[in-house]
Write a protein that holds these residues in place. Structure first.
Motif, PDB file in Angstrom:
ATOM      1  N   ILE A 240     -29.142  43.593  13.825  1.00 64.44           N
ATOM      2  CA  ILE A 240     -28.725  44.659  14.753  1.00 64.44           C
ATOM      3  C   ILE A 240     -28.926  46.001  14.051  1.00 64.44           C
ATOM      4  N   PHE A 241     -29.803  46.841  14.640  1.00 63.80           N
ATOM      5  CA  PHE A 241     -29.977  48.214  14.156  1.00 63.80           C
ATOM      6  C   PHE A 241     -28.861  49.070  14.757  1.00 63.80           C
ATOM      7  N   VAL A 242     -28.271  49.927  13.934  1.00 64.50           N
ATOM      8  CA  VAL A 242     -27.244  50.842  14.447  1.00 64.50           C
ATOM      9  C   VAL A 242     -27.599  52.274  14.028  1.00 64.50           C
ATOM     10  N   VAL A 243     -27.732  53.129  15.019  1.00 63.81           N
ATOM     11  CA  VAL A 243     -28.004  54.552  14.753  1.00 63.81           C
ATOM     12  C   VAL A 243     -26.653  55.260  14.664  1.00 63.81           C
ATOM     13  N   VAL A 244     -26.329  55.729  13.470  1.00 61.55           N
ATOM     14  CA  VAL A 244     -25.013  56.346  13.232  1.00 61.55           C
ATOM     15  C   VAL A 244     -25.128  57.861  13.319  1.00 61.55           C
ATOM     16  N   PRO A 245     -24.318  58.508  14.162  1.00 62.34           N
ATOM     17  CA  PRO A 245     -24.402  59.963  14.297  1.00 62.34           C
ATOM     18  C   PRO A 245     -23.971  60.652  13.014  1.00 62.34           C
ATOM     19  N   PRO A 246     -24.402  61.897  12.822  1.00 58.63           N
ATOM     20  CA  PRO A 246     -23.963  62.658  11.639  1.00 58.63           C
ATOM     21  C   PRO A 246     -22.440  62.748  11.621  1.00 58.63           C
ATOM     22  N   GLN A 247     -21.876  62.879  10.444  1.00 57.58           N
ATOM     23  CA  GLN A 247     -20.422  63.064  10.325  1.00 57.58           C
ATOM     24  C   GLN A 247     -20.151  64.489  10.792  1.00 57.58           C
ATOM     25  N   GLY A 248     -19.354  64.595  11.856  1.00 55.53           N
ATOM     26  CA  GLY A 248     -19.167  65.967  12.378  1.00 55.53           C
ATOM     27  C   GLY A 248     -17.740  66.175  12.839  1.00 55.53           C
ATOM     28  N   ARG A 249     -17.653  67.022  13.844  1.00 56.32           N
ATOM     29  CA  ARG A 249     -16.328  67.487  14.253  1.00 56.32           C
ATOM     30  C   ARG A 249     -15.619  66.476  15.144  1.00 56.32           C
ATOM     31  N   ASP A 250     -16.303  65.529  15.752  1.00 53.74           N
ATOM     32  CA  ASP A 250     -15.591  64.663  16.699  1.00 53.74           C
ATOM     33  C   ASP A 250     -15.593  63.229  16.153  1.00 53.74           C
TER      34      ASP A 250
ATOM     35  N   GLU B  28     -27.034  59.328   8.064  1.00 49.90           N
ATOM     36  CA  GLU B  28     -27.488  60.499   7.308  1.00 49.90           C
ATOM     37  C   GLU B  28     -27.193  60.329   5.817  1.00 49.90           C
ATOM     38  N   GLU B  29     -28.047  60.957   5.025  1.00 51.68           N
ATOM     39  CA  GLU B  29     -27.860  60.883   3.559  1.00 51.68           C
ATOM     40  C   GLU B  29     -26.432  61.256   3.203  1.00 51.68           C
ATOM     41  N   GLY B  30     -25.841  60.512   2.279  1.00 49.81           N
ATOM     42  CA  GLY B  30     -24.507  60.863   1.809  1.00 49.81           C
ATOM     43  C   GLY B  30     -23.391  60.296   2.647  1.00 49.81           C
ATOM     44  N   ASP B  31     -23.740  59.577   3.686  1.00 43.37           N
ATOM     45  CA  ASP B  31     -22.688  58.980   4.531  1.00 43.37           C
ATOM     46  C   ASP B  31     -22.181  57.702   3.861  1.00 43.37           C
ATOM     47  N   VAL B  32     -21.225  57.859   2.965  1.00 41.28           N
ATOM     48  CA  VAL B  32     -20.758  56.703   2.177  1.00 41.28           C
ATOM     49  C   VAL B  32     -19.837  55.808   2.995  1.00 41.28           C
ATOM     50  N   GLU B  33     -19.308  56.364   4.101  1.00 42.62           N
ATOM     51  CA  GLU B  33     -18.349  55.583   4.888  1.00 42.62           C
ATOM     52  C   GLU B  33     -18.986  54.323   5.488  1.00 42.62           C
TER      53      GLU B  33
ATOM     54  N   GLU C 295     -21.464  52.600   4.151  1.00 37.93           N
ATOM     55  CA  GLU C 295     -22.081  51.694   3.161  1.00 37.93           C
ATOM     56  C   GLU C 295     -21.482  50.295   3.127  1.00 37.93           C
ATOM     57  N   PRO C 296     -20.148  50.154   3.147  1.00 33.78           N
ATOM     58  CA  PRO C 296     -19.588  48.789   3.061  1.00 33.78           C
ATOM     59  C   PRO C 296     -19.986  47.893   4.232  1.00 33.78           C
ATOM     60  N   TYR C 297     -20.449  48.503   5.336  1.00 33.91           N
ATOM     61  CA  TYR C 297     -20.715  47.672   6.536  1.00 33.91           C
ATOM     62  C   TYR C 297     -22.219  47.556   6.821  1.00 33.91           C
ATOM     63  N   ALA C 298     -23.029  48.049   5.886  1.00 36.32           N
ATOM     64  CA  ALA C 298     -24.479  48.030   6.135  1.00 36.32           C
ATOM     65  C   ALA C 298     -25.118  46.974   5.243  1.00 36.32           C
ATOM     66  N   ASP C 299     -25.661  45.931   5.848  1.00 32.28           N
ATOM     67  CA  ASP C 299     -26.414  44.962   5.037  1.00 32.28           C
ATOM     68  C   ASP C 299     -27.679  45.641   4.508  1.00 32.28           C
ATOM     69  N   ILE C 300     -28.263  46.485   5.360  1.00 31.53           N
ATOM     70  CA  ILE C 300     -29.408  47.302   4.938  1.00 31.53           C
ATOM     71  C   ILE C 300     -29.104  48.733   5.383  1.00 31.53           C
ATOM     72  N   LEU C 301     -29.206  49.683   4.477  1.00 25.99           N
ATOM     73  CA  LEU C 301     -28.895  51.081   4.804  1.00 25.99           C
ATOM     74  C   LEU C 301     -30.170  51.914   4.697  1.00 25.99           C
ATOM     75  N   PHE C 302     -30.531  52.585   5.807  1.00 29.51           N
ATOM     76  CA  PHE C 302     -31.712  53.453   5.797  1.00 29.51           C
ATOM     77  C   PHE C 302     -31.205  54.883   5.956  1.00 29.51           C
ATOM     78  N   SER C 303     -31.387  55.692   4.929  1.00 27.16           N
ATOM     79  CA  SER C 303     -30.850  57.060   4.967  1.00 27.16           C
ATOM     80  C   SER C 303     -31.743  57.991   5.764  1.00 27.16           C
ATOM     81  N   LEU C 304     -31.105  58.849   6.536  1.00 30.13           N
ATOM     82  CA  LEU C 304     -31.825  59.835   7.342  1.00 30.13           C
ATOM     83  C   LEU C 304     -31.544  61.224   6.785  1.00 30.13           C
ATOM     84  N   PRO C 305     -32.507  62.144   6.877  1.00 30.41           N
ATOM     85  CA  PRO C 305     -32.237  63.536   6.482  1.00 30.41           C
ATOM     86  C   PRO C 305     -31.110  64.103   7.350  1.00 30.41           C
TER      87      PRO C 305
END
Ligand code: AGP
Length: 590
Positions: free
Chosen positions: A495-505, A530-535, A537-547
């Protein structure tokens, strides 16, 4: 060069005088003209296949363009951003134009320089220093037989080094049957060529570093720029395609302008509903656009599948703005939707990649994407440039309606202008995508999840996989899975999951919870965050970082890994990526 797409073509030869033959339509039309009206056999010639940007695909707009004194013939790839001001300057000098193109401005400017006594190379350097935008230019001078000059900025130019003959071209495919020795020209460089000599300088006449190379491709591969597929080539063309789509969108006063958008501002201010209508990938671009347009303009925006639109008896009035999105500009479902909307007196804006196609012709206004010809049946650069053009439309409407301050608009435009190198960063990570694809070459099903603008990205990722790898693939709003589809989740389901940037909401945190839900049931999660989104990491079997980009612009970087994944998987499965089974590039039947 025919594969690059064309809507017109032409040649010019120098035989005492410059003689030109050019014709709209397929190259066969030019062949027929040449048979009917042959050109002399001579050693100095230029030829061009056009993918129209400024000015429709007509005989007069076809290249080569000739200066009004008949001395210079010139051809051009790219977009000259400041052509309008230069055209006005030349017209004020009494120069008469014979086409609507930006290219003719360069031809006339060069003609003026040579008439003042400039040498061909010096004249071309002077012209290049005055042009803004993207260009590859090639020119010949009637008074200097056996010689041509070429120059480039943000557009490709290669020199073919022959034996007693030399070539310049936008692509090695043009001369690979004559020579494999080539020189790649760099940014802001000019080459002065005769049959015996090749001289490269910068735009001020200074020395320039050159890059000789041997072409190892065969003719077929050369048409794909050395890539295995047109689709892969087009994936890699996306940084330039997005940059070109954003070019020339400002007035000298700094306001956003859409030069083909000929709908009075007062009418745009009266719009009280927007309906976006499209098919397939173009429809998903519309879904992305909805979030941006509503956020920036505060006008309700619906998005409709074209083949459904007119059968649901939509509520349309003269204050409804219908926006159609189409790469080919010939999709029958979308065309029928336009006709229905116009019968109901709505204004129609087309977002299209094909100058002069039926859909823009039947619309009230058009915003052209400048992706260049998209040959692969599966749309890639078409999608990214459609999204970019939709952002431009949303910002323009917000400007006209006073829904955003100028500085807010400029901030978004500046961020948009900064995305091409970020897209390139994603492309440079192809190695990780190749590894992921190899791991799932035997998978039977893949799910894609996203929220907000990440949801249409998930849909597009699923469509690419269906089209190319013939796999069951489905995109869902991440929050919707628990309302039924989660029953599909089983052990090791990718399952691919597109995670939104860490923001205000809470958008980000909600998606992290959705990842945990599917992992708890055995799914194998491939997380795009997005790069630096450490939150995550524990739930990603494969993590692909986005700018890092803002929430609304994330589709411009998040879609690319999904395009690449589908392309890699289909290639590994031995399928025809450019012409997948059952599909056509443009569906001209309802
Ligand atoms: C995209 O990968 C597909 N080939 C298809 O969905 C396409 O986007 C759709 O047919 C619309 O085509 P258009 O943009 O030319 O109108």
């Amino acid at each position: 060069m025919e594969y690059r797409g064309y809507d017109s073509a032409g040649v010019a030869v120098l035989d005492g005088t410059i003689q030109v033959r050019k014709k709209a339509g397929k190259i066969a039309n030019l062949d027929a003209l040449l048979a009917q009206s042959p050109l002399p056999d001579t050693g100095t010639a230029i030829g061009h296949t056009r993918w129209a940007t400024h000015g429709g695909p007509t005989d007069s707009n076809a290249h080569p363009h000739v200066s009004s004194d008949g001395r210079v013939a010139l051809i051009h790839n790219g977009i000259i951003e400041n052509f309008a001001a230069l055209r006005a300057e030349l017209q004020a000098q009494g120069i008469e134009f014979s086409s609507e193109t930006d290219t003719e401005v360069a031809a006339q400017l060069l003609g003026v320089e040579l008439a003042k006594g400039a040498d061909l190379a010096d004249g071309m350097r002077t012209v290049c220093r005055r042009l803004a935008g993207a260009f590859t230019l090639v020119a010949i001078d009637a008074l200097q037989p056996g010689r041509l000059v070429a120059a480039r900025r943000n557009s490709p130019l290669v020199v073919g080094v022959g034996d007693g003959e030399n070539f310049v071209a936008s692509d090695v495919a043009a001369f690979i049957e004559f020579t494999r020795s080539a020189i790649e020209l760099g940014q802001d460089q000019l080459v002065d060529v005769t049959a015996e000599s090749i001289t490269v300088t910068d735009f001020f006449g200074g020395p320039a570093e050159t890059h000789p190379f041997e072409v190892t491709w065969d003719t077929s591969a050369a048409e794909k720029g050395g890539y295995d597929w047109f689709m892969r080539k087009e994936i890699y063309e996306q940084p330039k395609a997005v940059a070109d789509t954003l070019l020339g969108r400002y007035t000298p006063e700094g306001a956003l302008t859409l030069d083909e958008l000929r709908i009075p501002e007062a009418e745009l201010r009266s719009v009280d509903k927007i309906i976006i209508v499209a098919c397939g990938t173009a429809y998903y671009a519309g879904l992305v656009a909805k979030y941006a347009i509503e956020h920036w303009t505060r006008v309700p925006c619906e998005v409709e599948i074209a083949s459904e639109f007119r059968y649901r008896d939509p509520i349309i009035s003269p204050t409804t703005l219908v926006v159609t999105i189409s790469q080919s500009g010939e999709t029958a479902d979308t065309l029928m939707a336009i006709r229905h909307a116009r019968e109901q007196k709505a204004k129609v804006i087309a977002i299209c990649n094909t100058n002069g196609a039926t859909i823009p012709r039947e619309s009230d206004a058009v915003i052209y994407t400048h992706a260049g010809p998209e040959i692969g049946v599966a749309s890639t650069k078409g999608f990214l440039t459609q999204v970019a053009a939709c952002y431009l439309l949303g910002l323009y409407l917000a400007q006209v309606r006073g829904a955003m301050f100028d500085d807010e608009i400029h901030n978004v435009m500046n961020e948009l202008a900064a995305t091409p190198p970020l897209i390139q960063e994603v492309l440079d990570r192809i190695g990780q995508i190749r590894e992921v694809a190899a791991r799932f070459v035997d998978t039977r099903s893949v799910l894609f999840l996203g929220r907000h603008v990440g949801y249409p990205v998930a849909l597009e990722g699923a469509l690419k996989l269906k089209e190319l790898a013939y796999l069951h693939a489905e995109g869902f709003p991440a929050g919707e899975l628990k309302h039924g589809p989660i029953a599909l989740v089983e052990d090791q389901l990718p399952i691919f999951v597109v995670v939104p940037p860490q923001g205000r909401d809470q958008l980000h945190d909600k998606v992290v919870s959705n990842i945990q839900e599917v992992r708890a049931r055995g799914a194998l999660t491939i997380v795009l965050a997005e790069e630096g989104d450490v939150e995550v990491e524990p739930y990603a079997d494969i993590l692909f970082s986005l700018p890092k980009v803002s929430t609304l612009l994330q589709p411009l970087v998040a879609t690319v890994p999904l395009q690449m994944f589908a392309c890699e998987l289909a290639t590994l499965k031995g399928f025809d990526v450019d012409q997948p089974r059952n599909l056509a590039k443009s569906v001209t039947v309802e």
